[in-house]
Write an enzyme that holds these catalytic residues in place. Structure first.
Site, PDB file in Angstrom:
ATOM      1  N   GLY A   1       0.826  -1.212   0.000  1.00 47.12           N
ATOM      2  CA  GLY A   1       0.000   0.000   0.000  1.00 47.12           C
ATOM      3  C   GLY A   1       0.856   1.256   0.000  1.00 47.12           C
TER       4      GLY A   1
ATOM      5  N   ASP B   1       0.744   1.227   8.543  1.00 47.53           N
ATOM      6  CA  ASP B   1       0.238   0.368   9.626  1.00 47.53           C
ATOM      7  C   ASP B   1       1.178   0.302  10.830  1.00 47.53           C
ATOM      8  OD1 ASP B   1      -1.936  -0.156   8.053  1.00 47.53           O
ATOM      9  OD2 ASP B   1      -1.194  -2.073   7.322  1.00 47.53           O
TER      10      ASP B   1
ATOM     11  N   MET C   1      -7.651   2.540   8.992  1.00 42.65           N
ATOM     12  CA  MET C   1      -6.969   1.352   8.445  1.00 42.65           C
ATOM     13  C   MET C   1      -6.070   0.675   9.479  1.00 42.65           C
ATOM     14  SD  MET C   1      -5.789   2.146   4.574  1.00 42.65           S
ATOM     15  CE  MET C   1      -6.844   1.762   3.188  1.00 42.65           C
ATOM     16  N   GLY C   2      -5.623  -0.519   9.158  1.00 41.51           N
ATOM     17  CA  GLY C   2      -4.742  -1.279  10.057  1.00 41.51           C
ATOM     18  C   GLY C   2      -5.335  -2.648  10.267  1.00 41.51           C
TER      19      GLY C   2
ATOM     20  N   GLU D   1     -10.511  -0.909  11.119  1.00 39.71           N
ATOM     21  CA  GLU D   1     -11.138  -1.780  10.108  1.00 39.71           C
ATOM     22  C   GLU D   1     -10.936  -3.254  10.480  1.00 39.71           C
ATOM     23  OE1 GLU D   1      -9.024  -1.363   6.342  1.00 39.71           O
ATOM     24  OE2 GLU D   1      -7.179  -2.135   7.204  1.00 39.71           O
TER      25      GLU D   1
ATOM     26  N   GLN E   1      -6.279   8.534   4.218  1.00 35.34           N
ATOM     27  CA  GLN E   1      -5.276   8.571   5.288  1.00 35.34           C
ATOM     28  C   GLN E   1      -3.906   8.107   4.805  1.00 35.34           C
ATOM     29  OE1 GLN E   1      -6.503   5.315   8.248  1.00 35.34           O
ATOM     30  NE2 GLN E   1      -7.853   5.018   6.498  1.00 35.34           N
ATOM     31  N   ARG E   2      -3.837   7.423   3.652  1.00 35.50           N
ATOM     32  CA  ARG E   2      -2.551   6.910   3.180  1.00 35.50           C
ATOM     33  C   ARG E   2      -1.784   7.948   2.378  1.00 35.50           C
ATOM     34  NH1 ARG E   2      -3.592   0.828   0.989  1.00 35.50           N
ATOM     35  NH2 ARG E   2      -4.433   1.804  -0.882  1.00 35.50           N
TER      36      ARG E   2
HETATM   37  O1  F6P Z   1      -0.835  -0.426   3.489  1.00 39.15           O
HETATM   38  C1  F6P Z   1      -1.503  -1.145   4.458  1.00 39.15           C
HETATM   39  C2  F6P Z   1      -2.967  -1.058   4.269  1.00 39.15           C
HETATM   40  O2  F6P Z   1      -3.243   0.285   4.178  1.00 39.15           O
HETATM   41  C3  F6P Z   1      -3.838  -1.717   5.337  1.00 39.15           C
HETATM   42  O3  F6P Z   1      -4.075  -0.966   6.469  1.00 39.15           O
HETATM   43  C4  F6P Z   1      -5.103  -2.018   4.574  1.00 39.15           C
HETATM   44  O4  F6P Z   1      -5.807  -3.063   5.143  1.00 39.15           O
HETATM   45  C5  F6P Z   1      -4.565  -2.373   3.246  1.00 39.15           C
HETATM   46  O5  F6P Z   1      -3.377  -1.653   3.074  1.00 39.15           O
HETATM   47  C6  F6P Z   1      -5.527  -2.156   2.119  1.00 39.15           C
HETATM   48  O6  F6P Z   1      -4.856  -1.901   0.938  1.00 39.15           O
HETATM   49  P1  F6P Z   1      -5.353  -2.195  -0.535  1.00 39.15           P
HETATM   50  O7  F6P Z   1      -6.827  -2.061  -0.519  1.00 39.15           O
HETATM   51  O8  F6P Z   1      -4.672  -1.146  -1.348  1.00 39.15           O
HETATM   52  O9  F6P Z   1      -4.872  -3.551  -0.862  1.00 39.15           O
END
Ligand code: F6P
Length: 407
Positions: free
Chosen positions: A12, A143, A187-188, A244, A300-301
């Site tokens: 991510g 995370d 997230m996390g 989440e 948030q990312r």
């Molecule tokens: O980068 C980690 C993260 O943000 C987690 O917290 C989240 O569950 C996951 O990536 C979701 O990422 P994607 O939907 O891009 O696979």
């Protein structure tokens, strides 16, 4: 003749992963790598020989400054799991052949747990086959769940974003003076570091979140509803931060109770959205109150307009430290952040064995969650507060933030 370097980004995105890319690129160039290549979409793209020449693409000071301020992964990303070499050696033969063709001596992968698994497997295979390529992992994940590092680049900026938006959500949620339950999903997957960051919002100008629910603590639906009901007797507007990844006592994710369709990534992780929406519907059905779900999701990312300068600087430093390690002959290592003190905040870098990082997850210590399991303790705040300090002003053009894109 000095060998070339190659760098990839995986997993991510974050607000500062490109600052690590800038750190790797500058340090490799300064140490004499004739070419620094970028893998497009990580190892998955490399297997298709999709690479770019960063030495050409990042040619000016302005490119590097923009890169530090551009969120997400400049090179593109992937969630790709390398097979075990004993199961399928052909992938390794292909990859090492491509690296040889490009004259690579130094290989860097910027990522989280799953990406460190890639570095672990490649360095192991390299050792076994007598390759002299050095493989170094550069930590990254919002995370904050990587082992053996005090924290991960990307976390500080995401935590700052969450602290800021929680303050704004709390202002909005109290405006009518009516009964209102706002549930904010953070997230996390298995570690609650980011959700815990909601606690940063509390201060002399903000009453803070009323309840913080982390995946480290089993989630009981009935107790949750009781708690919310009790809180609303004292306060009309209740604001809750929920991960989440909160799980029922039987191990299922709470969001799995909803009938949303779920997909899995290459590592078998299911997508976890919908926890706040599910809980908010439940609250509205069971209590005489309005309820709203707010999913911070990808905002948030990549909220780079509110990045932490501390985070950007450290992301750049771990990139540079990775290049230093590789050029000094180290391999099968990850750069880690080593905190010396909280106040004044001081942090340096060190190297850790990739085998002790790959595929492990660092959780929030339960002692950092209060006894009632509603909030974080002072220890967490002292840990997180230094990581969100200072800002790096974005470059605004035509009223909007400017990014560098297009490799
Ligand atoms: O980068 C980690 C993260 O943000 C987690 O917290 C989240 O569950 C996951 O990536 C979701 O990422 P994607 O939907 O891009 O696979």
């Amino acid at each position: 003749m000095e060998k070339n370097a190659i760098v990839g980004q995986s997993g991510g995105p974050t607000s500062v992963i490109n600052s690590s890319l800038a750190g790797v690129f500058q340090a490799c160039s300064m140490r004499g790598a004739p070419r620094v290549y970028g893998m497009l979409n990580g190892v998955q793209g490399l297997l298709e020989e999709r690479v770019c020449d960063l030495t050409e693409r990042l040619s000016s000071y302005m490119d590097i400054e923009l890169l530090k301020r551009t969120p997400s992964s400049f090179l593109g990303s992937c969630r790709y799991k390398l097979p075990e070499p004993d199961e399928d050696e052909s992938v390794y033969i292909k990859l090492f052949g491509i690296l040889e063709k490009l004259g690579i001596g130094y290989f860097f992968y910027i990522g989280g747990n799953d990406s460190m698994d890639t570095i672990g497997k490649l360095s192991e295979y390299g050792k076994r086959t007598g390759s002299d390529i050095r493989f170094i992992g550069v930590p990254k994940t919002i995370d904050n769940d990587l082992m053996l590092t005090d924290h991960t680049p990307g976390f500080g900026s995401a935590a700052k974003y969450i602290g800021v938006v929680m303050k704004e959500i709390i202002r909005d949620a109290t405006v009518y003076g009516n009964r209102f339950v706002t549930i904010v999903e953070v997230m996390g997957r298995n570690a609650g570091w980011l959700t815990a960051s909601a606690a940063l919002a509390r201060g002399e100008d903000c009453e803070g979140a009323d309840l913080i629910c982390l995946p480290e603590i089993p989630f009981h639906i009935d107790r949750f509803l009781e708690k919310v009901e009790r809180m609303q007797k004292e306060k009309q507007s209740v604001v809750i931060a929920v991960s989440e990844g909160v799980k029922l006592p039987d191990g299922r994710f709470v969001c799995e109770l909803s009938d949303d369709h779920r997909t899995k990534d290459a590592f078998g992780h299911i997508n976890l959205t919908g926890t706040a929406r599910y809980l908010s519907n439940l609250v509205a059905r069971n209590m005489p109150t309005r309820s709203r779900a707010v999913e911070l999701s990808i905002l948030q990312r990549c909220g780079a307009h509110i990045s932490s300068r501390t985070d950007i600087t450290e992301a750049f430093q771990v990139g540079g430290a990775a290049a230093k390690a590789a050029f000094e002959g180290k391999t099968a290592m990850m750069v880690a952040l080593d905190r010396l003190s909280d106040d004044p905040y001081q942090c340096t870098t060190k190297l850790v064995d990739i085998k002790e990082v790959a595929n492990y997850e660092k959780k929030v210590p339960v002692e950092w969650i209060n006894e009632q399991r509603t909030d974080m303790t002072q220890e967490f705040l002292s840990y997180a507060r230094p990581l969100i300090q200072a800002e790096l002003t974005p470059i605004f053009i035509n009223g909007l933030t400017q990014h560098i894109v297009g490799v």
